[in-house]
Motif scaffolding. Structure first.
Motif, PDB file in Angstrom:
ATOM      1  N   ASN A 263     100.685 -38.042  64.132  1.00  0.00           N
ATOM      2  CA  ASN A 263     100.360 -38.007  65.555  1.00  0.00           C
ATOM      3  C   ASN A 263     101.342 -38.776  66.431  1.00  0.00           C
ATOM      4  O   ASN A 263     101.555 -38.382  67.584  1.00  0.00           O
ATOM      5  N   VAL A 264     101.936 -39.845  65.924  1.00  0.00           N
ATOM      6  CA  VAL A 264     102.877 -40.591  66.773  1.00  0.00           C
ATOM      7  C   VAL A 264     104.192 -39.848  66.959  1.00  0.00           C
ATOM      8  O   VAL A 264     105.001 -40.217  67.813  1.00  0.00           O
ATOM      9  N   ALA A 265     104.411 -38.788  66.186  1.00  0.00           N
ATOM     10  CA  ALA A 265     105.628 -37.988  66.361  1.00  0.00           C
ATOM     11  C   ALA A 265     105.720 -37.447  67.789  1.00  0.00           C
ATOM     12  O   ALA A 265     106.819 -37.265  68.333  1.00  0.00           O
ATOM     13  N   TRP A 266     104.569 -37.216  68.415  1.00  0.00           N
ATOM     14  CA  TRP A 266     104.561 -36.712  69.793  1.00  0.00           C
ATOM     15  C   TRP A 266     105.135 -37.732  70.776  1.00  0.00           C
ATOM     16  O   TRP A 266     105.578 -37.360  71.871  1.00  0.00           O
ATOM     17  N   LEU A 267     105.134 -39.002  70.391  1.00  0.00           N
ATOM     18  CA  LEU A 267     105.702 -40.015  71.284  1.00  0.00           C
ATOM     19  C   LEU A 267     107.209 -39.834  71.456  1.00  0.00           C
ATOM     20  O   LEU A 267     107.767 -40.185  72.500  1.00  0.00           O
ATOM     21  N   ILE A 268     107.863 -39.286  70.422  1.00  0.00           N
ATOM     22  CA  ILE A 268     109.299 -39.026  70.528  1.00  0.00           C
ATOM     23  C   ILE A 268     109.553 -37.952  71.585  1.00  0.00           C
ATOM     24  O   ILE A 268     110.460 -38.080  72.413  1.00  0.00           O
ATOM     25  N   LEU A 269     108.733 -36.894  71.558  1.00  0.00           N
ATOM     26  CA  LEU A 269     108.863 -35.844  72.575  1.00  0.00           C
ATOM     27  C   LEU A 269     108.631 -36.417  73.969  1.00  0.00           C
ATOM     28  O   LEU A 269     109.396 -36.132  74.898  1.00  0.00           O
ATOM     29  N   ALA A 270     107.600 -37.236  74.113  1.00  0.00           N
ATOM     30  CA  ALA A 270     107.318 -37.852  75.420  1.00  0.00           C
ATOM     31  C   ALA A 270     108.488 -38.716  75.873  1.00  0.00           C
ATOM     32  O   ALA A 270     108.886 -38.684  77.047  1.00  0.00           O
ATOM     33  N   SER A 271     109.070 -39.471  74.936  1.00  0.00           N
ATOM     34  CA  SER A 271     110.203 -40.326  75.257  1.00  0.00           C
ATOM     35  C   SER A 271     111.409 -39.505  75.719  1.00  0.00           C
ATOM     36  O   SER A 271     112.090 -39.858  76.690  1.00  0.00           O
ATOM     37  N   VAL A 272     111.659 -38.388  75.021  1.00  0.00           N
ATOM     38  CA  VAL A 272     112.788 -37.517  75.385  1.00  0.00           C
ATOM     39  C   VAL A 272     112.568 -36.902  76.767  1.00  0.00           C
ATOM     40  O   VAL A 272     113.497 -36.858  77.594  1.00  0.00           O
ATOM     41  N   LEU A 273     111.351 -36.432  77.047  1.00  0.00           N
ATOM     42  CA  LEU A 273     111.060 -35.821  78.345  1.00  0.00           C
ATOM     43  C   LEU A 273     111.193 -36.836  79.480  1.00  0.00           C
ATOM     44  O   LEU A 273     111.741 -36.518  80.545  1.00  0.00           O
ATOM     45  N   ILE A 274     110.697 -38.040  79.253  1.00  0.00           N
ATOM     46  CA  ILE A 274     110.813 -39.085  80.281  1.00  0.00           C
ATOM     47  C   ILE A 274     112.280 -39.447  80.499  1.00  0.00           C
ATOM     48  O   ILE A 274     112.735 -39.614  81.643  1.00  0.00           O
TER      49      ILE A 274
ATOM     50  N   ALA B 111     114.907 -37.511  79.972  1.00  0.00           N
ATOM     51  CA  ALA B 111     115.554 -36.407  80.686  1.00  0.00           C
ATOM     52  C   ALA B 111     115.160 -36.396  82.164  1.00  0.00           C
ATOM     53  O   ALA B 111     116.013 -36.220  83.044  1.00  0.00           O
ATOM     54  N   GLY B 112     113.867 -36.597  82.425  1.00  0.00           N
ATOM     55  CA  GLY B 112     113.399 -36.622  83.812  1.00  0.00           C
ATOM     56  C   GLY B 112     114.033 -37.754  84.604  1.00  0.00           C
ATOM     57  O   GLY B 112     114.445 -37.576  85.754  1.00  0.00           O
ATOM     58  N   ASN B 113     114.141 -38.911  83.978  1.00  0.00           N
ATOM     59  CA  ASN B 113     114.747 -40.060  84.638  1.00  0.00           C
ATOM     60  C   ASN B 113     116.217 -39.785  84.961  1.00  0.00           C
ATOM     61  O   ASN B 113     116.708 -40.130  86.046  1.00  0.00           O
ATOM     62  N   ALA B 114     116.934 -39.159  84.005  1.00  0.00           N
ATOM     63  CA  ALA B 114     118.345 -38.842  84.221  1.00  0.00           C
ATOM     64  C   ALA B 114     118.510 -37.821  85.351  1.00  0.00           C
ATOM     65  O   ALA B 114     119.419 -37.946  86.184  1.00  0.00           O
ATOM     66  N   ILE B 115     117.642 -36.804  85.389  1.00  0.00           N
ATOM     67  CA  ILE B 115     117.715 -35.776  86.440  1.00  0.00           C
ATOM     68  C   ILE B 115     117.475 -36.395  87.815  1.00  0.00           C
ATOM     69  O   ILE B 115     118.224 -36.136  88.767  1.00  0.00           O
ATOM     70  N   PHE B 116     116.449 -37.230  87.931  1.00  0.00           N
ATOM     71  CA  PHE B 116     116.162 -37.864  89.224  1.00  0.00           C
ATOM     72  C   PHE B 116     117.283 -38.803  89.651  1.00  0.00           C
ATOM     73  O   PHE B 116     117.607 -38.892  90.838  1.00  0.00           O
ATOM     74  N   ARG B 117     117.871 -39.476  88.667  1.00  0.00           N
ATOM     75  CA  ARG B 117     118.963 -40.407  88.999  1.00  0.00           C
ATOM     76  C   ARG B 117     120.179 -39.651  89.522  1.00  0.00           C
ATOM     77  O   ARG B 117     120.804 -40.072  90.495  1.00  0.00           O
ATOM     78  N   LYS B 118     120.536 -38.537  88.873  1.00  0.00           N
ATOM     79  CA  LYS B 118     121.732 -37.788  89.260  1.00  0.00           C
ATOM     80  C   LYS B 118     121.491 -36.922  90.496  1.00  0.00           C
ATOM     81  O   LYS B 118     122.346 -36.831  91.380  1.00  0.00           O
ATOM     82  N   ALA B 119     120.321 -36.266  90.545  1.00  0.00           N
ATOM     83  CA  ALA B 119     120.066 -35.313  91.629  1.00  0.00           C
ATOM     84  C   ALA B 119     119.607 -35.978  92.921  1.00  0.00           C
ATOM     85  O   ALA B 119     119.971 -35.547  94.014  1.00  0.00           O
ATOM     86  N   PHE B 120     118.805 -37.022  92.804  1.00  0.00           N
ATOM     87  CA  PHE B 120     118.210 -37.631  93.987  1.00  0.00           C
ATOM     88  C   PHE B 120     118.595 -39.101  94.171  1.00  0.00           C
ATOM     89  O   PHE B 120     118.101 -39.754  95.079  1.00  0.00           O
ATOM     90  N   ASP B 121     119.468 -39.590  93.309  1.00  0.00           N
ATOM     91  CA  ASP B 121     119.894 -40.996  93.363  1.00  0.00           C
ATOM     92  C   ASP B 121     118.691 -41.937  93.327  1.00  0.00           C
ATOM     93  O   ASP B 121     118.621 -42.920  94.052  1.00  0.00           O
ATOM     94  N   MET B 122     117.703 -41.571  92.484  1.00  0.00           N
ATOM     95  CA  MET B 122     116.494 -42.381  92.318  1.00  0.00           C
ATOM     96  C   MET B 122     116.368 -42.770  90.850  1.00  0.00           C
ATOM     97  O   MET B 122     116.632 -41.962  89.958  1.00  0.00           O
ATOM     98  N   SER B 123     115.967 -44.007  90.628  1.00  0.00           N
ATOM     99  CA  SER B 123     115.763 -44.452  89.255  1.00  0.00           C
ATOM    100  C   SER B 123     114.716 -45.552  89.236  1.00  0.00           C
ATOM    101  O   SER B 123     114.363 -46.099  90.284  1.00  0.00           O
ATOM    102  N   SER B 124     114.212 -45.832  88.039  1.00  0.00           N
ATOM    103  CA  SER B 124     113.167 -46.844  87.922  1.00  0.00           C
ATOM    104  C   SER B 124     113.278 -47.545  86.579  1.00  0.00           C
ATOM    105  O   SER B 124     113.339 -46.887  85.532  1.00  0.00           O
ATOM    106  N   ASN B 125     113.315 -48.855  86.611  1.00  0.00           N
ATOM    107  CA  ASN B 125     113.320 -49.624  85.362  1.00  0.00           C
ATOM    108  C   ASN B 125     112.026 -49.404  84.580  1.00  0.00           C
ATOM    109  O   ASN B 125     112.030 -49.430  83.352  1.00  0.00           O
ATOM    110  N   ALA B 126     110.941 -49.176  85.297  1.00  0.00           N
ATOM    111  CA  ALA B 126     109.659 -48.946  84.632  1.00  0.00           C
ATOM    112  C   ALA B 126     109.738 -47.710  83.737  1.00  0.00           C
ATOM    113  O   ALA B 126     109.277 -47.723  82.595  1.00  0.00           O
ATOM    114  N   TRP B 127     110.331 -46.626  84.261  1.00  0.00           N
ATOM    115  CA  TRP B 127     110.450 -45.401  83.458  1.00  0.00           C
ATOM    116  C   TRP B 127     111.400 -45.596  82.282  1.00  0.00           C
ATOM    117  O   TRP B 127     111.178 -45.057  81.193  1.00  0.00           O
ATOM    118  N   LEU B 128     112.471 -46.357  82.486  1.00  0.00           N
ATOM    119  CA  LEU B 128     113.387 -46.677  81.375  1.00  0.00           C
ATOM    120  C   LEU B 128     112.643 -47.440  80.282  1.00  0.00           C
ATOM    121  O   LEU B 128     112.788 -47.145  79.092  1.00  0.00           O
TER     122      LEU B 128
END
Length: 199
Positions: free
Chosen positions: A21-32, A34-51
């Motif tokens: 069941n914890v294998a799903w945490l890897i998927l969640a980590s990858v999605l977060i 990727a999302g963090n990278a997209i927001f940082r590059k596209a909207f110049d927004m980032s968050s240490n909390a999400w990192l």
């Protein structure tokens, strides 16, 4: 021995459930991530909390799945040397190394983590990064992860001893490979008189 084997099976079931069941945490980590990278590059927004969330998730998956990895016999070993040894020798090496090395190490880390986690919870420790998260949920995973590893080590010691005395078969052995592949693996360490691999 039947009581010990029942205990071993119970431990195996717990770590099997957690590991799968914890294998799903890897998927969640990858999605977060990727999302963090997209927001940082596209909207110049980032968050240490999400990192930090992605680090927490990855660390949690790694720590909680360690016992599952041991149960599945998927931990790193030197197969080239191991395959040169007899099955009985490998069983004895596993048993001795679990008792002398793995168990003391896991118990030591578990023991040392207790005051570390307690202090973090008591003080409400927060990440030093701006917008960072509280730290104790990540730290407590060290204690839980090594606690599960201790339990799985106990299970592996029981099973390895039972295998050595012939009480149970070794379920980690490879049975479904073609005979020629099994022969190649078994002969990996042998060298014939001409300097080629033994057949």
């Amino acid at each position: 021995m039947s009581v010990l084997l029942a205990l071993s099976r119970a431990i195996d079931r717990v770590n099997e459930f957690i590991g799968r069941n914890v294998a799903w945490l890897i998927l969640a980590s990858v999605l977060i991530s990727a999302g963090n990278a997209i927001f940082r590059k596209a909207f110049d927004m980032s968050s240490n909390a999400w990192l930090e969330v992605q680090w927490y998730l990855y660390g949690t998956a790694f720590l909680l799945a360690a016992a599952y990895t041991l149960k599945r016999n998927e931990h790193v070993r030197i197969d080239f040397i191991s395959n040169m040894l007899t099955k009985r020798t490998r069983d004895w090496i596993d048993l001795i190394c679990h008792v002398i090395f793995l168990m003391p190490f896991a118990v030591l880390i578990f023991y040392l983590s207790l005051p570390w986690v307690y202090k973090s919870i008591n003080s409400g420790e927060i990440s030093a990064n701006a917008g960072g998260l509280i730290l104790w949920p990540a730290k407590i995973m060290v204690t839980i992860g090594f606690g599960l590893l201790i339990l799985q080590t106990i299970s592996e010691i029981i099973k390895r001893y039972a295998i050595i005395i012939g009480a149970i078969p070794d379920e980690t052995e490879i049975h479904d490979l073609p005979p020629e592949v099994e022969e190649m693996i078994a002969g990996a360490g042998r060298v014939d008189g001409k300097g080629g691999a033994g057949k």
